[in-house]
Design a protein around this motif. Sequence first.
Motif, PDB file in Angstrom:
ATOM      1  N   ASP A 106       7.604  -9.466 126.820  1.00 40.57           N
ATOM      2  CA  ASP A 106       8.684 -10.149 127.548  1.00 40.57           C
ATOM      3  C   ASP A 106       8.892 -11.529 126.917  1.00 40.57           C
ATOM      4  OD1 ASP A 106      10.599 -10.937 129.327  1.00 40.57           O
ATOM      5  OD2 ASP A 106       9.329 -10.824 131.110  1.00 40.57           O
ATOM      6  N   PRO A 107       9.538 -11.586 125.760  1.00 39.88           N
ATOM      7  CA  PRO A 107       9.624 -12.852 125.018  1.00 39.88           C
ATOM      8  C   PRO A 107      10.565 -13.865 125.657  1.00 39.88           C
ATOM      9  CG  PRO A 107      10.939 -11.167 123.940  1.00 39.88           C
ATOM     10  CD  PRO A 107      10.200 -10.478 125.047  1.00 39.88           C
ATOM     11  N   THR A 108      10.337 -15.130 125.307  1.00 39.39           N
ATOM     12  CA  THR A 108      11.294 -16.204 125.598  1.00 39.39           C
ATOM     13  C   THR A 108      12.227 -16.288 124.392  1.00 39.39           C
ATOM     14  OG1 THR A 108       9.729 -17.437 126.958  1.00 39.39           O
ATOM     15  CG2 THR A 108      11.544 -18.683 125.970  1.00 39.39           C
ATOM     16  N   SER A 109      13.519 -16.320 124.643  1.00 42.53           N
ATOM     17  CA  SER A 109      14.490 -16.253 123.542  1.00 42.53           C
ATOM     18  C   SER A 109      15.361 -17.500 123.505  1.00 42.53           C
ATOM     19  CB  SER A 109      15.384 -15.017 123.688  1.00 42.53           C
ATOM     20  OG  SER A 109      14.613 -13.840 123.678  1.00 42.53           O
ATOM     21  N   VAL A 110      15.598 -17.984 122.288  1.00 40.85           N
ATOM     22  CA  VAL A 110      16.510 -19.111 122.064  1.00 40.85           C
ATOM     23  C   VAL A 110      17.776 -18.553 121.420  1.00 40.85           C
ATOM     24  CG1 VAL A 110      16.859 -21.306 120.892  1.00 40.85           C
ATOM     25  CG2 VAL A 110      14.573 -20.705 121.783  1.00 40.85           C
ATOM     26  N   TYR A 111      18.917 -18.803 122.058  1.00 40.99           N
ATOM     27  CA  TYR A 111      20.205 -18.320 121.553  1.00 40.99           C
ATOM     28  C   TYR A 111      20.998 -19.501 121.008  1.00 40.99           C
ATOM     29  CZ  TYR A 111      19.213 -13.928 123.920  1.00 40.99           C
ATOM     30  OH  TYR A 111      18.646 -12.741 124.312  1.00 40.99           O
ATOM     31  N   VAL A 112      21.494 -19.345 119.797  1.00 41.15           N
ATOM     32  CA  VAL A 112      22.224 -20.419 119.122  1.00 41.15           C
ATOM     33  C   VAL A 112      23.630 -19.924 118.771  1.00 41.15           C
ATOM     34  CG1 VAL A 112      22.242 -22.045 117.189  1.00 41.15           C
ATOM     35  CG2 VAL A 112      20.047 -21.233 118.132  1.00 41.15           C
ATOM     36  N   THR A 113      24.632 -20.748 119.025  1.00 42.63           N
ATOM     37  CA  THR A 113      26.018 -20.451 118.638  1.00 42.63           C
ATOM     38  C   THR A 113      26.614 -21.690 117.984  1.00 42.63           C
ATOM     39  OG1 THR A 113      26.855 -21.125 120.813  1.00 42.63           O
ATOM     40  CG2 THR A 113      26.400 -18.775 120.483  1.00 42.63           C
ATOM     41  N   ALA A 114      27.585 -21.474 117.089  1.00 46.35           N
ATOM     42  CA  ALA A 114      28.280 -22.596 116.442  1.00 46.35           C
ATOM     43  C   ALA A 114      29.375 -23.104 117.366  1.00 46.35           C
ATOM     44  CB  ALA A 114      28.860 -22.151 115.112  1.00 46.35           C
ATOM     45  N   LYS A 115      29.511 -24.423 117.470  1.00 43.99           N
ATOM     46  CA  LYS A 115      30.516 -25.003 118.355  1.00 43.99           C
ATOM     47  C   LYS A 115      31.928 -24.628 117.937  1.00 43.99           C
ATOM     48  CE  LYS A 115      27.741 -29.017 119.739  1.00 43.99           C
ATOM     49  NZ  LYS A 115      27.633 -30.500 119.754  1.00 43.99           N
ATOM     50  N   ASP A 116      32.147 -24.490 116.629  1.00 41.82           N
ATOM     51  CA  ASP A 116      33.480 -24.152 116.139  1.00 41.82           C
ATOM     52  C   ASP A 116      33.691 -22.641 116.023  1.00 41.82           C
ATOM     53  OD1 ASP A 116      31.823 -23.564 114.061  1.00 41.82           O
ATOM     54  OD2 ASP A 116      32.754 -24.929 112.618  1.00 41.82           O
ATOM     55  N   GLY A 117      32.682 -21.861 116.449  1.00 37.60           N
ATOM     56  CA  GLY A 117      32.807 -20.411 116.377  1.00 37.60           C
ATOM     57  C   GLY A 117      32.622 -19.850 114.989  1.00 37.60           C
ATOM     58  N   GLY A 118      32.207 -20.689 114.045  1.00 39.22           N
ATOM     59  CA  GLY A 118      32.033 -20.241 112.670  1.00 39.22           C
ATOM     60  C   GLY A 118      30.744 -19.465 112.487  1.00 39.22           C
ATOM     61  N   PRO A 119      30.523 -18.911 111.286  1.00 36.85           N
ATOM     62  CA  PRO A 119      29.332 -18.099 111.028  1.00 36.85           C
ATOM     63  C   PRO A 119      28.076 -18.960 110.914  1.00 36.85           C
ATOM     64  CG  PRO A 119      30.637 -18.319 109.041  1.00 36.85           C
ATOM     65  CD  PRO A 119      31.444 -18.938 110.131  1.00 36.85           C
ATOM     66  N   LEU A 120      26.942 -18.344 111.231  1.00 30.95           N
ATOM     67  CA  LEU A 120      25.640 -18.983 111.118  1.00 30.95           C
ATOM     68  C   LEU A 120      24.837 -18.285 110.023  1.00 30.95           C
ATOM     69  CD1 LEU A 120      24.650 -19.279 114.903  1.00 30.95           C
ATOM     70  CD2 LEU A 120      25.387 -21.148 113.415  1.00 30.95           C
ATOM     71  N   THR A 121      23.841 -19.000 109.487  1.00 34.00           N
ATOM     72  CA  THR A 121      22.928 -18.407 108.509  1.00 34.00           C
ATOM     73  C   THR A 121      21.497 -18.669 108.971  1.00 34.00           C
ATOM     74  OG1 THR A 121      22.822 -20.429 107.173  1.00 34.00           O
ATOM     75  CG2 THR A 121      24.555 -18.827 106.637  1.00 34.00           C
ATOM     76  N   THR A 122      20.592 -17.815 108.548  1.00 36.92           N
ATOM     77  CA  THR A 122      19.190 -18.007 108.932  1.00 36.92           C
ATOM     78  C   THR A 122      18.625 -19.276 108.300  1.00 36.92           C
ATOM     79  OG1 THR A 122      18.526 -16.571 107.091  1.00 36.92           O
ATOM     80  CG2 THR A 122      18.787 -15.538 109.250  1.00 36.92           C
ATOM     81  N   THR A 123      19.119 -19.599 107.118  1.00 33.23           N
ATOM     82  CA  THR A 123      18.643 -20.818 106.451  1.00 33.23           C
ATOM     83  C   THR A 123      18.979 -22.053 107.275  1.00 33.23           C
ATOM     84  OG1 THR A 123      18.977 -19.776 104.298  1.00 33.23           O
ATOM     85  CG2 THR A 123      18.746 -22.172 104.336  1.00 33.23           C
ATOM     86  N   ARG A 124      20.160 -22.061 107.846  1.00 37.50           N
ATOM     87  CA  ARG A 124      20.598 -23.196 108.662  1.00 37.50           C
ATOM     88  C   ARG A 124      19.703 -23.391 109.889  1.00 37.50           C
ATOM     89  NH1 ARG A 124      26.708 -23.748 111.251  1.00 37.50           N
ATOM     90  NH2 ARG A 124      26.516 -25.914 111.986  1.00 37.50           N
TER      91      ARG A 124
END
Length: 731
Positions: free
Chosen positions: A439-457
């Motif tokens: 039962d993990p704790t999860s962190v959800y990340v979204t870009a404010k401008d709706g643009g794509p995300l990368t794992t490096t970022r």
Amino acid sequence: MIRALTGYSTKHPWKVIALWAVLGLALTALAPTMFARVTQNQTGNFLPRSYDSAAALRIAEEQFGVDPDATTVTVLVARSDGKALGAADQKRVEAEAAKLGGRRVVMPREDDAPKFLVPDRSQTPRIAPAMTAPDRSFELLSVELTGNPSDTGVQGVYRAFRDAARTQFAEAGMRTGFTGALADTVDTTDANKTATTVGGALLTGLIVLLNVLVFRSVLAAILPLLAVAVIGGAAAGAVAVAAMLTGLKLDAGTPSLINVVLLGIGIDYLLFLLFRFREQLRSQPQQLAREAAAQVCARVGTAITSAALTIVAAFATLGVATFGQFRSLGPAIAVAVLVMLFGSLTLMPALLAAAGRKMFWPSRALRREPREGRAARLGALVTRRPLLMLTASVALLGALATGLIGIRMDYGQGGSGEKTPAAATAAEISRALPAGVSDPTSVYVTAKDGGPLTTTRLDGLAQALTRVKGVGQVAPTVLNKDHRAARIDLYPTADPQSREARDLASGPVRDAVARHTPDGTTAHVGGTPAIIADISTAVDHDLRIVFPVAAALIGLILLLLLRSLLAPVILMVSVGLGFAATLGAATLLFQHTLGKPGVSFTLPLVLFLFVVALGTDYNILITDRIREEMRGPGPARAAVARAVRHTAPAIATAGLVLAGSFASLATTPGSEQVAFAMALGIMLSALVLSLVLVPALAALLGRAIWWPVRPRATTDTHPHPAPEPDRVTAY
């Protein structure tokens, strides 16, 4: 209005009985299907959108396709001989899991009920590999089923899946273990199945036995159960219909709570009618039974209406709560109690009119006035030693209230605390992996401008989370399909249901997220520990608002009903002492003696509403009779003694029945605290507050208790003056 309902019901009893029978049976049959449509499975969905974990839930649903109605079971698969898993073993595990994931699990049918009356929970589980132990002693599979763990249909599907998986892996030389909220609930339910059956039978036997001892009658013993069952079924159906029409989402535990509440108060109301009906038949032996029923029901109807509306008003205050689980409980209980009130004013009078004097067969008690018994001796003792009895009552309540010192709230949602197979599997997993793996704790990340995300970022955030003390492992960052949202799963070393996990999610984890979230993005912390932490905040906020609002509203009702300034204050102070004593006793037992993390977070609010509302009902009955007796001649203390003598049997019997109803919840896993506290609270309200503390105060204050309008003693020498036309009493 009340006289019109009771009058029509006593004139046409068989029509009313037939109508209720049809309505009750129809709504009882349809209620399970309708409740299935309005039940909300995830506790976190009851949180307002402004809470961090609620925002995380929305991202999980919208960006990652997480089913809000899903419940996850973790399956442990290991070699039967105890050796480490090899590459061939893991392939075999994956193959068997694929077979299970491609097979629909059919809900077993345990009765002959028509299909359209039973929600079909049959489904195909979603199965995916989760993790392998570092020493390769076992592999974990994540199995997703749809539905609430409290739903019996979902429990049946899980049992069918568990048995099939166990057999299939055993044939492949593997052993299995199952854990998670659903697995633990089913294991606990199965372990308590006998206790639940016996508890229900004992409750039924208690009610029948009490009525037999009090009324010496077969009909009077059985009729309350039948009448309340019919009205209760209709009330449950009405709640489900109201929820469907308004879009209200209910908690899975609401139906069982409604059943217990209605059983208790419904039998209480019928007992009030039966006692007064018997009293009327004794005093007017020549009167037609149907006329007596009409007269009694019109009188008692006002008292019952006042009592029911007090409960409705108390629960209506939950409308100001921010936590949706509380906000939905209020209207549900209010609707159910209103239906029970309507049944008390129609079906119950019809039953009295139809049965007449046969209601008390074969007892011959109607032919004579009863001798003075324990109730008369209690009334004499309270009025002869009012200060002593008052002091003893306050001392008892005060001693129990000391348990409030150091009280803590327990926000655990899953574990039952029992040694179940699910708990044993969880312990085996925690010896090799962090406790939060299932039962993990999860962190959800979204870009404010709706643009794509990368794992490096997001590498900086992920690295920061690995350094948080209490986080055992951080899974690789996962991007959704269009790379516009990311999820980072954390596996805490503490049990996800524990206070340590909650403090970790709401403190260090959220602090790390706030400091290391990349510019141009937003992040929210979700998962069970984060949800529980936010529920804690919401509940603390609601308790500070609902308590004073409910107290003020009930006080206003008492002011209007009793037409006195002093009497309502006395009653509110007395039920306040009862509430403090009950919650203190629950804390002493469960937190300080049994070592539980604390008392259930819902207990103070539900206990406050029930004990205050129902305790006020009993107080209304005794004070109403005290006022009636004080209108007669003689000293005020003699009037109080007569009031206790006439009301004690009804209040004591009703209190025992209602306490027994709540005690039956103890056979439901996870409801032990509620069962104990509610049963004790009702007993204190009935036997200590209503029959000792309030009469003792009335004996000390005399007619001044009704200040500023004191009832004056009449010069009539009749020992039991008739109530005024505009004033009705329960006894």
